[in-house]
Design a protein around this motif. Structure first.
Motif, PDB file in Angstrom:
ATOM      1  N   ASP A  23       9.904   1.429  -0.002  1.00 51.35           N
ATOM      2  CA  ASP A  23       9.278   1.878  -1.711  1.00 51.35           C
ATOM      3  C   ASP A  23       8.320   2.448  -0.997  1.00 51.35           C
ATOM      4  O   ASP A  23       7.528   2.402   0.246  1.00 51.35           O
ATOM      5  CB  ASP A  23       9.133  -0.200  -2.292  1.00 51.35           C
ATOM      6  CG  ASP A  23       9.066   0.361  -3.578  1.00 51.35           C
ATOM      7  OD1 ASP A  23       7.891   0.582  -3.207  1.00 51.35           O
ATOM      8  OD2 ASP A  23       9.668  -0.204  -4.119  1.00 51.35           O
ATOM      9  N   TYR A 253      12.970  -5.709  -7.882  1.00 55.42           N
ATOM     10  CA  TYR A 253      14.505  -5.400  -7.743  1.00 55.42           C
ATOM     11  C   TYR A 253      15.458  -5.606  -7.867  1.00 55.42           C
ATOM     12  O   TYR A 253      16.577  -5.072  -8.203  1.00 55.42           O
ATOM     13  CB  TYR A 253      13.896  -4.268  -5.998  1.00 55.42           C
ATOM     14  CG  TYR A 253      12.760  -3.906  -5.947  1.00 55.42           C
ATOM     15  CD1 TYR A 253      12.533  -2.615  -6.599  1.00 55.42           C
ATOM     16  CD2 TYR A 253      11.728  -4.654  -5.610  1.00 55.42           C
ATOM     17  CE1 TYR A 253      10.759  -2.313  -6.849  1.00 55.42           C
ATOM     18  CE2 TYR A 253      10.637  -4.481  -5.021  1.00 55.42           C
ATOM     19  CZ  TYR A 253       9.954  -2.548  -6.070  1.00 55.42           C
ATOM     20  OH  TYR A 253       8.792  -2.415  -5.672  1.00 55.42           O
ATOM     21  N   ASP A 296       5.378  -0.069   0.763  1.00 52.58           N
ATOM     22  CA  ASP A 296       4.907   0.831  -0.903  1.00 52.58           C
ATOM     23  C   ASP A 296       3.210  -0.138  -0.917  1.00 52.58           C
ATOM     24  O   ASP A 296       1.686   0.332  -1.041  1.00 52.58           O
ATOM     25  CB  ASP A 296       5.355   0.181  -2.058  1.00 52.58           C
ATOM     26  CG  ASP A 296       5.019   0.707  -2.990  1.00 52.58           C
ATOM     27  OD1 ASP A 296       4.426   1.967  -4.117  1.00 52.58           O
ATOM     28  OD2 ASP A 296       4.289  -0.133  -3.593  1.00 52.58           O
TER      29      ASP A 296
HETATM   30 ZN    ZN Z   1       7.822   1.276  -5.456  1.00 53.53          ZN
END
Ligand code: ZN
Length: 401
Positions: A23, A253, A296
């Motif tokens: 991510d 997710y 991320d």
């Molecule tokens: Zn992302």
């Protein structure tokens, strides 16, 4: 890409495909003029780049900064502009709530209204999440919607999720949030006939909520927005006639994967537990989506060094992942999250595909700069990735005679 066309071309195959998404993978140069990925020592990723074909993809459109939800839809081959998920549904996915298409989900705010009922603070002074949870309990116990069941769940700070469950509910409703202070919350308004019953139910909910919260301080009212239902889309297992599995620890997710029909493998814990789950599920599926979140988070925290170290940690785990022997392996991210920007960005994302029939390019290092010179091109739409993975897996037959 046209999912109907791909469905017509789909054919069975024994090949296994693994899509590994880090991510927020893409970055920008820091003080030493190298990106996080360039700074990190990633010999295993570089070997992949040398063996495979590389490029950069964009999630939604050039220049558009995507959220993780739309960015993943793009990776799964669904044009995020066409396959639009309502904000209420996204919020439900984010909490891991499984919705039925008959449910209507909305995002809620606890807010403060003055003695005249006008909104004084749309976020009720950003009450802590624990207070939000307590208020959700009050509403759960104090509100009765008759034939319509409802679910209310704290999200973060003043935000909550509301899901209406019943018959005859339509999702097309205006927000009750006036978006500014000094105005009364708006009455729920149906945008079509199918949603009139929902508007009445929501009006009932809001009225009862106001009564239940009347003595609370500062959160004495609710605002609702983003009414939506779970969309009915073509599902990945049907489009490509394959068994698809999601291996991700974060609810959001798992939710997006569920939306496109993937089986969601049970995972609790971190990335090592994800790998355990991946190994356990390997024989039962043809396509795997494996997700790594921490890159991320480090980017959003503006922690260049941590993002670099995490990339090195993932690199060290790559041999374990590859030892499963995927016929097609794809290493990429969903969007960029450069530490120097402390946020998602529009910059295209490195990608590498390895498989028996890839046409190699000259890229030997897995980085933004190198992937820009790769055979997949420096800027292709992420929706074009999935068909290429399926082609490499032998799952697409010839088009035309
Ligand atoms: Zn992302």
């Amino acid at each position: 890409m046209d999912l109907d066309l791909l469905h017509r071309l789909a054919q069975p195959s024994q090949a296994k495909t693994l899509l590994f998404v880090m991510d927020g993978l893409g970055g920008l140069p820091g003080s030493n003029r190298m990106t996080e990925l360039e700074e990190a020592a990633t010999p295993n990723m570089d070997r992949l780049a040398a063996e495979g074909v590389c490029g950069l993809h964009s999630a939604v459109a050039p220049g558009v900064t995507p959220g993780s939800g739309p960015a993943h839809l793009g990776l799964f081959g669904y044009d995020p502009l066409r396959y639009d998920v309502g904000r209420g549904v996204l919020a439900a996915l984010g909490t891991g709530e499984a919705l039925s298409p008959a449910d209507v989900a909305a995002r809620g705010n606890f807010c403060t209204v003055d003695a005249e009922g006008r909104v004084a603070d749309r976020r009720a002074g950003r009450i802590p999440t624990e207070e939000c949870a307590r208020l959700c309990d009050l509403l759960r116990d104090g509100v009765d919607l008759g034939d319509t069941d409802f679910l209310i769940k704290p999200v973060k700070e003043y935000r909550f999720l509301l899901v209406l469950k019943g018959t005859g509910l339509g999702p097309d409703l205006d927000d009750t949030d006036p978006q500014e202070t000094g105005r009364e919350p708006l009455a729920p308004r149906a945008l079509n006939k199918d949603s009139e019953h929902t508007a009445a139910v929501v009006a009932d909910f809001v009225e009862q909520a106001q009564r239940v919260l009347a003595d609370q301080d500062p959160a004495n009212m609710v605002l609702l927005r983003g009414f939506s239902s779970k969309p009915e889309w073509p599902l990945l297992p049907d489009v490509y006639s394959m068994r698809a599995a999601c291996v991700a620890a974060y609810p959001m997710y798992r939710g997006v994967s569920r939306l496109v029909g993937m089986d969601v493998v049970d995972v609790e814990g971190g990335f090592e537990q994800e790998l355990d789950a991946l190994e356990a599920a390997w024989n039962d599926h043809d396509f795997f989506f494996l997700h790594y979140k921490k890159t991320d988070s480090a980017g959003e925290d503006g922690d260049f060094q941590r993002k670099t170290s995490l990339l090195e940690e993932v690199d060290a785990l790559l041999p374990r992942i590859l030892s499963l022997g995927p016929d097609v392996f794809c290493l990429t991210g969903d969007h960029s999250t450069p530490a120097v920007m402390r946020s998602h960005s529009w910059h295209p994302v490195p990608v590498c595909i390895r498989g028996r029939h890839v046409r190699p390019d000259r890229v030997t290092v897995f980085s933004e700069r190198d992937c820009a010179l790769g055979g997949l091109g420096p800027h292709f739409p992420s929706t074009q990735l999935m068909p290429q993975l399926m082609a490499h897996a032998g799952r697409l037959r010839k088009f035309g005679a």
